[in-house]
Write a protein that holds these residues in place. Sequence first.
Motif, short mmCIF file in Angstrom:
data_model
loop_
_atom_site.label_atom_id
_atom_site.label_comp_id
_atom_site.label_asym_id
_atom_site.label_seq_id
_atom_site.Cartn_x
_atom_site.Cartn_y
_atom_site.Cartn_z
N ILE A 4 0.86 -1.19 0.00
CA ILE A 4 0.00 0.00 0.00
C ILE A 4 0.89 1.24 0.00
N ASN A 5 0.73 2.05 -1.02
CA ASN A 5 1.49 3.30 -1.12
C ASN A 5 0.67 4.40 -0.44
N ILE A 6 1.15 4.86 0.69
CA ILE A 6 0.39 5.84 1.47
C ILE A 6 0.20 7.15 0.72
N LYS A 7 1.04 7.39 -0.27
CA LYS A 7 0.93 8.61 -1.08
C LYS A 7 -0.43 8.68 -1.79
N ASP A 8 -0.97 7.51 -2.12
CA ASP A 8 -2.23 7.47 -2.88
C ASP A 8 -3.44 7.14 -2.01
N LEU A 9 -3.24 7.06 -0.70
CA LEU A 9 -4.30 6.59 0.19
C LEU A 9 -5.18 7.72 0.70
N GLU A 10 -6.47 7.55 0.56
CA GLU A 10 -7.46 8.46 1.15
C GLU A 10 -8.54 7.63 1.79
N LEU A 11 -8.88 7.93 3.03
CA LEU A 11 -9.86 7.15 3.78
C LEU A 11 -11.08 7.98 4.12
N ILE A 13 -13.94 8.40 6.81
CA ILE A 13 -14.22 8.07 8.21
C ILE A 13 -15.59 8.61 8.61
N ASP A 14 -16.37 7.78 9.28
CA ASP A 14 -17.70 8.16 9.74
C ASP A 14 -17.57 9.08 10.97
N LEU A 71 -9.45 16.62 15.71
CA LEU A 71 -8.97 15.25 15.90
C LEU A 71 -8.06 14.80 14.76
N PHE A 72 -8.37 15.23 13.54
CA PHE A 72 -7.61 14.80 12.37
C PHE A 72 -6.81 15.96 11.76
N ALA A 73 -6.33 16.84 12.61
CA ALA A 73 -5.64 18.05 12.15
C ALA A 73 -4.40 17.74 11.31
N ASP A 74 -3.79 16.58 11.52
CA ASP A 74 -2.56 16.24 10.79
C ASP A 74 -2.82 15.44 9.51
N TYR A 75 -4.07 15.38 9.07
CA TYR A 75 -4.41 14.48 7.97
C TYR A 75 -5.10 15.14 6.77
N LYS A 76 -4.91 16.42 6.60
CA LYS A 76 -5.52 17.13 5.46
C LYS A 76 -7.01 16.82 5.36
N VAL A 77 -7.74 17.23 6.38
CA VAL A 77 -9.15 16.88 6.51
C VAL A 77 -10.02 17.57 5.47
N ASN A 78 -10.97 16.79 4.93
CA ASN A 78 -12.01 17.34 4.06
C ASN A 78 -13.33 16.71 4.50
N ILE A 79 -14.21 17.53 5.10
CA ILE A 79 -15.45 17.01 5.67
C ILE A 79 -16.62 17.28 4.73
N ILE A 80 -17.31 16.21 4.38
CA ILE A 80 -18.50 16.30 3.53
C ILE A 80 -19.63 15.57 4.23
N THR A 82 -21.46 13.75 6.88
CA THR A 82 -21.01 12.99 8.05
C THR A 82 -19.73 12.19 7.76
N ILE A 83 -19.13 12.45 6.60
CA ILE A 83 -17.91 11.74 6.21
C ILE A 83 -16.70 12.67 6.30
N CYS A 84 -15.67 12.17 6.95
CA CYS A 84 -14.43 12.92 7.05
C CYS A 84 -13.38 12.23 6.18
N LYS A 85 -12.95 12.90 5.13
CA LYS A 85 -11.92 12.35 4.24
C LYS A 85 -10.55 12.76 4.77
N ILE A 86 -9.68 11.76 4.97
CA ILE A 86 -8.34 12.07 5.47
C ILE A 86 -7.28 11.47 4.56
N LYS A 87 -6.11 12.14 4.50
CA LYS A 87 -4.98 11.66 3.72
C LYS A 87 -3.81 11.38 4.67
N PRO A 88 -3.60 10.11 5.00
CA PRO A 88 -2.56 9.75 5.98
C PRO A 88 -1.16 10.16 5.59
#
Length: 210
Positions: A4-11, A13-14, A71-80, A82-88
């Motif tokens: 898994i290449n973390i560069k391309d990972l986006e999760l 989160i509920d 909570l996700f300040a270090d993860y480039k948060v994008n909230i849409i 009830t979903i929080c998109k984060i980039k690890p």
Amino acid sequence: MRKINIKDLELNIDITYILNLYASKTPIIIDVDGNIFTKEEEVKKKAVIYRNHEVKQLSSMLDAKAIASHLFADYKVNIIGTICKIKPVSNWQNIIDMNKTTMLYFDHQSDGVEIFEDKELEDYGWNASALEINYREISEFIEKSCDGVLLCYDNEIQFSGFVIVNDLSDVKQKVKEYIINKAKQNIKEQLIDIENDDVIDALEFFGIKA
């Protein structure tokens, strides 16, 4: 093994579930697949990308979006909604530290693989070096032949990553067999001086008759 290449990972989160855990002061642990856990024993064989054991609560005046952003300040948060998109990837160095107690080895961008964290496997690696089998060859064999996850940062110029395996006993058995077979091949091709003291010790360690 999954790479898994973390560069391309986006999760995704509920937020609702996260905020419920946060409100009840429950630990929050998220793995590389976006699964949420509350106990450390549940993630011993997981690659973790987020861990929060803080019990400190933010002001109740803040809304859900503000709390999630904190909570996700270090993860480039994008909230849409009830979903929080984060980039690890933005927290890669801390993620490496989060997994130090469970990783089998770390592949450094400049030094490569220098040590196996399991003592028995490290003994294999140390003795194999005398038989012209280096840590790189062993780690590549593990990634090709064993179950687990390689979480890495790879932008085609720089590479670093770590491996977490599913079954350590299986890995050790397969690695030992690999080293023995490879050593026998190296002897056949006369790549090893079988009269060298270190080689003699390594052959004895693996039970190989030259």
